[in-house]
Scaffold this motif. Structure first.
Motif, PDB file in Angstrom:
ATOM      1  N   PHE A  12       0.836  -1.213   0.000  1.00  0.00           N
ATOM      2  CA  PHE A  12       0.000   0.000   0.000  1.00  0.00           C
ATOM      3  C   PHE A  12       0.861   1.249   0.000  1.00  0.00           C
ATOM      4  CE2 PHE A  12      -1.795   3.339   2.757  1.00  0.00           C
ATOM      5  CZ  PHE A  12      -2.811   3.787   1.925  1.00  0.00           C
ATOM      6  N   LEU A  13       1.894   1.268   0.830  1.00  0.00           N
ATOM      7  CA  LEU A  13       2.778   2.428   0.901  1.00  0.00           C
ATOM      8  C   LEU A  13       3.457   2.684  -0.440  1.00  0.00           C
ATOM      9  CD1 LEU A  13       4.230   4.652   2.480  1.00  0.00           C
ATOM     10  CD2 LEU A  13       5.925   2.952   3.137  1.00  0.00           C
ATOM     11  N   GLY A  23       7.573   8.172  -5.952  1.00  0.00           N
ATOM     12  CA  GLY A  23       8.458   7.059  -6.216  1.00  0.00           C
ATOM     13  C   GLY A  23       8.406   5.996  -5.141  1.00  0.00           C
ATOM     14  N   PRO A  24       9.077   4.874  -5.388  1.00  0.00           N
ATOM     15  CA  PRO A  24       9.071   3.788  -4.405  1.00  0.00           C
ATOM     16  C   PRO A  24       9.836   4.170  -3.138  1.00  0.00           C
ATOM     17  CG  PRO A  24      10.494   3.246  -6.244  1.00  0.00           C
ATOM     18  CD  PRO A  24       9.808   4.535  -6.598  1.00  0.00           C
ATOM     19  N   VAL A  25       9.503   3.480  -2.053  1.00  0.00           N
ATOM     20  CA  VAL A  25      10.045   3.817  -0.740  1.00  0.00           C
ATOM     21  C   VAL A  25      10.717   2.594  -0.140  1.00  0.00           C
ATOM     22  CG1 VAL A  25       9.410   4.544   1.584  1.00  0.00           C
ATOM     23  CG2 VAL A  25       8.199   5.474  -0.368  1.00  0.00           C
ATOM     24  N   LYS A  26      11.831   2.813   0.534  1.00  0.00           N
ATOM     25  CA  LYS A  26      12.432   1.730   1.320  1.00  0.00           C
ATOM     26  C   LYS A  26      11.694   1.685   2.645  1.00  0.00           C
ATOM     27  CE  LYS A  26      16.892   1.793  -0.742  1.00  0.00           C
ATOM     28  NZ  LYS A  26      18.120   1.112  -0.673  1.00  0.00           N
ATOM     29  N   THR A  27      11.148   0.525   2.968  1.00  0.00           N
ATOM     30  CA  THR A  27      10.264   0.425   4.127  1.00  0.00           C
ATOM     31  C   THR A  27      10.971  -0.039   5.389  1.00  0.00           C
ATOM     32  OG1 THR A  27       9.638  -1.807   3.452  1.00  0.00           O
ATOM     33  CG2 THR A  27       8.269   0.003   2.673  1.00  0.00           C
ATOM     34  N   GLU A  28      12.263  -0.304   5.337  1.00  0.00           N
ATOM     35  CA  GLU A  28      12.974  -0.736   6.535  1.00  0.00           C
ATOM     36  C   GLU A  28      13.077   0.432   7.515  1.00  0.00           C
ATOM     37  OE1 GLU A  28      14.824  -1.052   3.477  1.00  0.00           O
ATOM     38  OE2 GLU A  28      13.918  -2.983   3.106  1.00  0.00           O
ATOM     39  N   ALA A  32       4.643   0.661  11.552  1.00  0.00           N
ATOM     40  CA  ALA A  32       3.404   0.388  10.814  1.00  0.00           C
ATOM     41  C   ALA A  32       2.545   1.644  10.745  1.00  0.00           C
ATOM     42  CB  ALA A  32       2.640  -0.751  11.472  1.00  0.00           C
ATOM     43  N   GLU A  33       2.497   2.399  11.836  1.00  0.00           N
ATOM     44  CA  GLU A  33       1.706   3.642  11.844  1.00  0.00           C
ATOM     45  C   GLU A  33       2.309   4.672  10.892  1.00  0.00           C
ATOM     46  OE1 GLU A  33       2.963   2.229  14.651  1.00  0.00           O
ATOM     47  OE2 GLU A  33       1.126   1.386  15.517  1.00  0.00           O
ATOM     48  N   GLY A  34       3.614   4.743  10.844  1.00  0.00           N
ATOM     49  CA  GLY A  34       4.280   5.676   9.930  1.00  0.00           C
ATOM     50  C   GLY A  34       4.036   5.324   8.475  1.00  0.00           C
ATOM     51  N   LYS A  35       4.057   4.036   8.174  1.00  0.00           N
ATOM     52  CA  LYS A  35       3.781   3.594   6.803  1.00  0.00           C
ATOM     53  C   LYS A  35       2.359   3.937   6.403  1.00  0.00           C
ATOM     54  CE  LYS A  35       6.927  -0.328   7.006  1.00  0.00           C
ATOM     55  NZ  LYS A  35       7.029  -1.784   7.007  1.00  0.00           N
ATOM     56  N   LEU A  36       1.409   3.690   7.305  1.00  0.00           N
ATOM     57  CA  LEU A  36       0.011   3.994   7.019  1.00  0.00           C
ATOM     58  C   LEU A  36      -0.189   5.491   6.822  1.00  0.00           C
ATOM     59  CD1 LEU A  36      -2.779   2.737   6.701  1.00  0.00           C
ATOM     60  CD2 LEU A  36      -3.113   3.069   9.152  1.00  0.00           C
ATOM     61  N   PHE A  37       0.393   6.302   7.703  1.00  0.00           N
ATOM     62  CA  PHE A  37       0.285   7.751   7.571  1.00  0.00           C
ATOM     63  C   PHE A  37       0.900   8.243   6.264  1.00  0.00           C
ATOM     64  CE2 PHE A  37       2.229  11.948   8.019  1.00  0.00           C
ATOM     65  CZ  PHE A  37       1.084  12.709   8.238  1.00  0.00           C
ATOM     66  N   ALA A  38       2.074   7.756   5.936  1.00  0.00           N
ATOM     67  CA  ALA A  38       2.748   8.194   4.711  1.00  0.00           C
ATOM     68  C   ALA A  38       1.939   7.807   3.475  1.00  0.00           C
ATOM     69  CB  ALA A  38       4.148   7.598   4.641  1.00  0.00           C
ATOM     70  N   ILE A  40      -1.411   7.279   3.267  1.00  0.00           N
ATOM     71  CA  ILE A  40      -2.628   8.096   3.199  1.00  0.00           C
ATOM     72  C   ILE A  40      -2.286   9.531   2.825  1.00  0.00           C
ATOM     73  CG2 ILE A  40      -4.496   9.059   4.606  1.00  0.00           C
ATOM     74  CD1 ILE A  40      -4.546   6.356   6.094  1.00  0.00           C
ATOM     75  N   TYR A  41      -1.206  10.061   3.370  1.00  0.00           N
ATOM     76  CA  TYR A  41      -0.797  11.429   3.042  1.00  0.00           C
ATOM     77  C   TYR A  41      -0.412  11.560   1.571  1.00  0.00           C
ATOM     78  CZ  TYR A  41       1.312  16.005   3.326  1.00  0.00           C
ATOM     79  OH  TYR A  41       1.607  17.320   3.114  1.00  0.00           O
ATOM     80  N   ALA A  42       0.243  10.567   1.006  1.00  0.00           N
ATOM     81  CA  ALA A  42       0.615  10.617  -0.408  1.00  0.00           C
ATOM     82  C   ALA A  42      -0.637  10.635  -1.290  1.00  0.00           C
ATOM     83  CB  ALA A  42       1.497   9.428  -0.768  1.00  0.00           C
ATOM     84  N   LEU A  43      -1.629   9.816  -0.953  1.00  0.00           N
ATOM     85  CA  LEU A  43      -2.874   9.827  -1.720  1.00  0.00           C
ATOM     86  C   LEU A  43      -3.596  11.161  -1.564  1.00  0.00           C
ATOM     87  CD1 LEU A  43      -4.214   6.244  -1.027  1.00  0.00           C
ATOM     88  CD2 LEU A  43      -3.170   7.113  -3.129  1.00  0.00           C
ATOM     89  N   TYR A  44      -3.637  11.696  -0.340  1.00  0.00           N
ATOM     90  CA  TYR A  44      -4.272  12.983  -0.082  1.00  0.00           C
ATOM     91  C   TYR A  44      -3.580  14.109  -0.851  1.00  0.00           C
ATOM     92  CZ  TYR A  44      -5.317  17.294   2.430  1.00  0.00           C
ATOM     93  OH  TYR A  44      -5.642  18.579   2.744  1.00  0.00           O
ATOM     94  N   ALA A  45      -2.258  14.129  -0.816  1.00  0.00           N
ATOM     95  CA  ALA A  45      -1.510  15.181  -1.500  1.00  0.00           C
ATOM     96  C   ALA A  45      -1.735  15.123  -3.007  1.00  0.00           C
ATOM     97  CB  ALA A  45      -0.025  15.064  -1.179  1.00  0.00           C
ATOM     98  N   GLY A  46      -1.808  13.920  -3.562  1.00  0.00           N
ATOM     99  CA  GLY A  46      -2.073  13.789  -4.990  1.00  0.00           C
ATOM    100  C   GLY A  46      -3.451  14.291  -5.363  1.00  0.00           C
ATOM    101  N   LEU A  47      -4.457  13.979  -4.551  1.00  0.00           N
ATOM    102  CA  LEU A  47      -5.813  14.444  -4.830  1.00  0.00           C
ATOM    103  C   LEU A  47      -5.937  15.953  -4.686  1.00  0.00           C
ATOM    104  CD1 LEU A  47      -7.958  11.669  -3.136  1.00  0.00           C
ATOM    105  CD2 LEU A  47      -7.664  12.092  -5.572  1.00  0.00           C
ATOM    106  N   VAL A  48      -5.274  16.521  -3.681  1.00  0.00           N
ATOM    107  CA  VAL A  48      -5.304  17.975  -3.509  1.00  0.00           C
ATOM    108  C   VAL A  48      -4.635  18.655  -4.695  1.00  0.00           C
ATOM    109  CG1 VAL A  48      -4.360  19.863  -2.116  1.00  0.00           C
ATOM    110  CG2 VAL A  48      -5.498  17.945  -1.008  1.00  0.00           C
ATOM    111  N   PHE A  49      -3.530  18.116  -5.169  1.00  0.00           N
ATOM    112  CA  PHE A  49      -2.849  18.703  -6.323  1.00  0.00           C
ATOM    113  C   PHE A  49      -3.756  18.692  -7.553  1.00  0.00           C
ATOM    114  CE2 PHE A  49      -0.245  18.152 -10.157  1.00  0.00           C
ATOM    115  CZ  PHE A  49       0.473  19.339 -10.109  1.00  0.00           C
ATOM    116  N   ILE A  50      -4.429  17.572  -7.800  1.00  0.00           N
ATOM    117  CA  ILE A  50      -5.331  17.486  -8.948  1.00  0.00           C
ATOM    118  C   ILE A  50      -6.486  18.473  -8.805  1.00  0.00           C
ATOM    119  CG2 ILE A  50      -7.016  15.978 -10.089  1.00  0.00           C
ATOM    120  CD1 ILE A  50      -5.053  13.673  -9.569  1.00  0.00           C
ATOM    121  N   ALA A  51      -7.052  18.589  -7.615  1.00  0.00           N
ATOM    122  CA  ALA A  51      -8.170  19.502  -7.392  1.00  0.00           C
ATOM    123  C   ALA A  51      -7.751  20.959  -7.592  1.00  0.00           C
ATOM    124  CB  ALA A  51      -8.740  19.301  -5.993  1.00  0.00           C
ATOM    125  N   VAL A  52      -6.610  21.344  -7.041  1.00  0.00           N
ATOM    126  CA  VAL A  52      -6.147  22.730  -7.161  1.00  0.00           C
ATOM    127  C   VAL A  52      -5.820  23.065  -8.611  1.00  0.00           C
ATOM    128  CG1 VAL A  52      -4.254  24.292  -6.545  1.00  0.00           C
ATOM    129  CG2 VAL A  52      -5.380  22.923  -4.789  1.00  0.00           C
TER     130      VAL A  52
END
Length: 77
Positions: A12-13, A23-28, A32-38, A40-52
């Motif tokens: 998912f991350l 781009g891809p991320v090194k997950t080491e 788990a909370e940081g991965k989930l936040f990152a 969700i934030y990446a999806l949110y940032a992409g949607l905000v960019f498209i909307a703006v």
């Protein structure tokens, strides 16, 4: 998940970061909370960019449509 033998959170991350253009991320070393936040934030940032960008470019596209005399089918009748 299947081809790279990743767990669901890592897949998912990486997928959300790719969709967000980061781009891809090194997950080491990430929790788990940081991965989930990152992810969700990446999806949110992409949607905000498209909307703006769509709000900012709407007047330009509207002006181009007027310049090229584009009309809808309802206006022709």
């Amino acid at each position: 998940m299947t081809t790279e033998k990743m767990n669901m959170l890592d897949a998912f991350l990486n997928a959300s970061m790719l969709l967000g253009g980061m781009g891809p991320v090194k997950t080491e070393g990430l929790s788990a909370e940081g991965k989930l936040f990152a992810g969700i934030y990446a999806l949110y940032a992409g949607l905000v960019f498209i909307a703006v960008m769509s709000i900012m470019l709407a007047p330009v596209v509207h002006r181009i449509m007027h310049r090229l005399h584009w009309e809808s089918v309802a206006e022709k009748e």
